[in-house]
Scaffold this active site. Sequence first.
Site, PDB file in Angstrom:
ATOM      1  N   HIS A  59       0.524   3.936   5.007  1.00  0.00           N
ATOM      2  CA  HIS A  59       0.952   2.776   5.790  1.00  0.00           C
ATOM      3  C   HIS A  59       0.123   2.635   7.060  1.00  0.00           C
ATOM      4  O   HIS A  59       0.524   1.957   7.998  1.00  0.00           O
ATOM      5  CB  HIS A  59       2.442   2.854   6.132  1.00  0.00           C
ATOM      6  CG  HIS A  59       3.291   3.251   4.971  1.00  0.00           C
ATOM      7  ND1 HIS A  59       3.619   4.559   4.687  1.00  0.00           N
ATOM      8  CD2 HIS A  59       3.840   2.497   3.979  1.00  0.00           C
ATOM      9  CE1 HIS A  59       4.345   4.613   3.568  1.00  0.00           C
ATOM     10  NE2 HIS A  59       4.490   3.374   3.127  1.00  0.00           N
TER      11      HIS A  59
HETATM   12  S1  FES Z   1       1.847   6.097   7.349  1.00  0.00           S
HETATM   13 FE1  FES Z   1       3.524   6.090   6.050  1.00  0.00          FE
HETATM   14  S2  FES Z   1       3.478   8.025   5.135  1.00  0.00           S
HETATM   15 FE2  FES Z   1       1.825   8.057   6.509  1.00  0.00          FE
END
Ligand code: FES
Length: 182
Positions: free
Chosen positions: A147
Amino acid sequence: MSDTAHGHGGGDGGTRRDFLALAGAAFGAAGAGLALWPLIDSMNPAKDVLALSSVEIDLKPVAVGQRITVKWRGKPVFIDHRTPDQISKAQADDKADLKDPQSDKDRVKKAEWLVMVGVCTHLGCVPLGQKVGQPRGEFGGWFCPCHGSHYDASGRIRKGPAPKNLEVPVYSFLNDTTLRVG
Ligand code: FES
């Protein structure tokens, strides 16, 4: 009777003994085959226990600037042999606007060795940056592609959804070149 039994049994007994011996050998082999499972099985808890306790790492082969990953308690542990530049950058970033404020020196025992659990504090992906050529994010540390979390050269969260810095596990230096995690 004993003579007869002996004489009679000698002939048959020989055959019977051979049969028994073969049967015994076959059973023995099967027994040995079967015995492997309990043995392997009983080794699993030992390995698990070992994994739960600690792991020792020889740091001699790890060159300056190199990052290695070891497994501890089923998790990846990142070991970063930081360069002087990386150390200066990490220390300079103590003054940055940090989401999870922590100084670099509070995250290391020796400035040149950064040791962290390599699990993103957002949802548990393994961040990139350990291997040559992998993206290290905008702050020269690690990048979690799940993410988009960026960690700096001290493993602190700098951008993205992760709430915390990469965790520093319990570890100690047994001597100048041996690290024990756990
Ligand atoms: S940014 Fe979501 S698991 Fe690493």
